[in-house]
Design a protein around this motif. Structure first.
Motif, PDB file in Angstrom:
ATOM      1  N   LEU A 281     -13.230  -5.250   2.310  1.00 40.03           N
ATOM      2  CA  LEU A 281     -12.646  -5.081   0.982  1.00 40.03           C
ATOM      3  C   LEU A 281     -12.595  -3.608   0.602  1.00 40.03           C
ATOM      4  N   GLY A 282     -13.696  -2.893   0.814  1.00 42.47           N
ATOM      5  CA  GLY A 282     -13.738  -1.472   0.504  1.00 42.47           C
ATOM      6  C   GLY A 282     -12.824  -0.652   1.388  1.00 42.47           C
ATOM      7  N   VAL A 283     -12.722  -1.011   2.667  1.00 45.50           N
ATOM      8  CA  VAL A 283     -11.845  -0.291   3.590  1.00 45.50           C
ATOM      9  C   VAL A 283     -10.388  -0.417   3.147  1.00 45.50           C
ATOM     10  N   ILE A 284      -9.959  -1.635   2.816  1.00 40.15           N
ATOM     11  CA  ILE A 284      -8.574  -1.847   2.379  1.00 40.15           C
ATOM     12  C   ILE A 284      -8.281  -1.054   1.115  1.00 40.15           C
ATOM     13  N   TYR A 285      -9.234  -1.044   0.195  1.00 34.99           N
ATOM     14  CA  TYR A 285      -9.068  -0.279  -1.049  1.00 34.99           C
ATOM     15  C   TYR A 285      -8.899   1.210  -0.758  1.00 34.99           C
ATOM     16  N   ALA A 286      -9.750   1.760   0.123  1.00 34.88           N
ATOM     17  CA  ALA A 286      -9.697   3.190   0.415  1.00 34.88           C
ATOM     18  C   ALA A 286      -8.432   3.562   1.182  1.00 34.88           C
ATOM     19  N   LEU A 287      -7.984   2.703   2.075  1.00 35.42           N
ATOM     20  CA  LEU A 287      -6.747   2.979   2.796  1.00 35.42           C
ATOM     21  C   LEU A 287      -5.563   3.041   1.823  1.00 35.42           C
ATOM     22  N   ALA A 288      -5.549   2.130   0.857  1.00 30.41           N
ATOM     23  CA  ALA A 288      -4.479   2.145  -0.143  1.00 30.41           C
ATOM     24  C   ALA A 288      -4.530   3.414  -0.977  1.00 30.41           C
ATOM     25  N   GLU A 289      -5.741   3.903  -1.265  1.00 29.63           N
ATOM     26  CA  GLU A 289      -5.892   5.172  -1.990  1.00 29.63           C
ATOM     27  C   GLU A 289      -5.140   6.303  -1.297  1.00 29.63           C
ATOM     28  N   HIS A 290      -5.128   6.259   0.024  1.00 32.37           N
ATOM     29  CA  HIS A 290      -4.525   7.335   0.806  1.00 32.37           C
ATOM     30  C   HIS A 290      -3.122   6.979   1.277  1.00 32.37           C
ATOM     31  N   GLY A 291      -2.526   5.973   0.678  1.00 34.30           N
ATOM     32  CA  GLY A 291      -1.150   5.624   0.974  1.00 34.30           C
ATOM     33  C   GLY A 291      -0.932   4.971   2.324  1.00 34.30           C
ATOM     34  N   LEU A 292      -1.985   4.413   2.904  1.00 38.81           N
ATOM     35  CA  LEU A 292      -1.880   3.761   4.205  1.00 38.81           C
ATOM     36  C   LEU A 292      -1.716   2.259   4.030  1.00 38.81           C
ATOM     37  N   ASP A 293      -0.815   1.704   4.792  1.00 35.56           N
ATOM     38  CA  ASP A 293      -0.505   0.282   4.677  1.00 35.56           C
ATOM     39  C   ASP A 293      -1.379  -0.541   5.623  1.00 35.56           C
ATOM     40  N   VAL A 294      -1.830  -1.689   5.114  1.00 39.82           N
ATOM     41  CA  VAL A 294      -2.552  -2.671   5.932  1.00 39.82           C
ATOM     42  C   VAL A 294      -1.679  -3.906   6.018  1.00 39.82           C
TER      43      VAL A 294
END
Length: 374
Positions: A271-284
């Motif tokens: 959950l935290g990883v997905i949140y942080a990736l979105a912070e940096h504009g990275l798509d999951v």
């Protein structure tokens, strides 16, 4: 004649057990007419009852299985990495709460109460504290890595103990999910089916047996398939969403190239990883695929839905209580609480890989089928 009887005191179930030379649980089984006590045990108990003039009443019949009818549940209180977004979940209790609920459901059906206690594993007096808890209970269920093996062995000499995700073959019974099989399956899914050859594993607590098995199984399978798996201090989490956030932020701050897929030790880290990736504009999963473990209820409500490994969390708790209950009610004949030294069970419950959107699979249109605790 026993001293109490000589003094005119009303004999108790304790007096019967002492006179017959058996455990209180054995007397209770004879009184309640259940579990088919051995004929010689039954004869000794009935003889003691006759000699003492013992008359069982309602309270005596309720005093089955070591009488207290209380089981202790001890879990570690570890404060996860603090992050503003996930500050209210830093104790990472979602998984533990479901385990405890499974224990509670079955315990209530057996007429038992729970003494639930959280402990700080850094306390110098921790073994003494847990020993004090043990003295108030008929047996203990210890969550993941609450005590060292030596500490657990010491407690097990006092009361029956069941560990969750502990090591098999010791002085305790153990109940756990099959982490190894599903993590190997996850590795094959990511590397072979999706073609993600550069991966990473974000670990949980370094001393957690579950984390160790998950990490080793995933890494070894990825490498066997010719892929690469990043591990080490930069990927060390603590099972909390906050740790997932901090790991990704730290890597991005260093300008690191992220792997194509990140497998997390549990769902909360993911959950935290997905949140942080979105912070940096990275798509999951377009830029980085992310997976978890446990299949907590929120996993299917995330966007994207979380690919994870489902384990029967409440059933682990329920099975742990049943195993402990059997140990408590076993006829020890005056021996150690955990029996005559025979090997205690190591119960491994099945897990299952659940493929969803976060790894690149289609969304999961079917709701999970949760097994009801019987």
């Amino acid at each position: 004649m026993d001293a109490r009887a000589a003094n005119g005191a009303t004999p108790t179930i304790y007096d019967v057990a002492r006179r017959a030379g058996v455990s209180i649980a054995s007397v209770s089984r004879v009184l309640n007419g259940r579990d088919n006590p051995r004929p010689e045990t039954r004869d000794r108990v009935l003889k003691a009852i006759s000699e003492l003039g013992f008359v069982p009443d309602g309270a005596a019949r309720a005093l089955s299985n070591r009488l207290k009818q209380v089981v202790g549940v001890v879990f570690r209180r570890v404060y996860g990495t603090d992050d503003g977004m996930f500050e209210d979940e830093t104790e990472s209790l979602l998984f533990g709460d479901q385990i405890n609920r499974g224990i509670e459901i079955v315990a209530q059906r057996r007429g038992y109460d729970l003494l639930v206690s959280s402990v700080n594993i850094d306390e110098h007096t921790l073994p003494n504290r847990i020993m004090t808890i043990a003295g108030k209970c008929d047996g203990l269920i210890l969550h993941d890595q609450v005590l060292s093996p030596a500490g657990i062995a010491n407690i097990a000499r006092t009361v029956p103990v069941v560990t969750l995700a502990g090591a098999s073959g010791g002085p305790t019974a153990n109940v756990r999910g099959d982490s190894a099989t599903s993590m190997r399956e996850l590795a094959r899914h990511l590397v072979q089916e999706h073609g993600y050859r550069r991966t990473a594993y974000i670990a949980g607590h370094a001393d957690s047996p579950d984390n160790i098995v998950r990490g080793r199984s995933f890494v070894s399978e990825v490498q066997a398939l010719g892929g690469e798996c990043l591990t080490g201090p930069a990927w060390q989490g603590d099972y909390s969403a906050g740790s997932g956030v901090q790991i990704v932020r730290g890597l991005m701050a260093l300008g690191a190239t992220l792997p194509r897929a990140i497998a997390c030790a549990n769902d909360q880290t993911a959950l935290g990883v997905i949140y942080a990736l979105a912070e940096h504009g990275l798509d999951v999963p377009g830029d980085v695929a992310v997976t978890g473990f446990d299949d907590l209820p929120f996993a299917r409500h995330l966007r994207p839905q979380l690919t994870t490994v489902r384990q029967p969390i409440q059933e682990i708790g329920a099975r742990a209580f049943e195993v402990l209950h059997n140990m408590i009610t076993a006829d020890s004949g005056g021996s150690a609480p955990n029996g005559d030294g025979g090997e205690l069970p190591d119960i491994v419950l099945p897990t299952r890989l659940v493929r969803r959107e976060s790894c690149g699979c289609p969304p999961d249109a079917q709701p999970p089928v949760w097994r009801q605790i019987p």
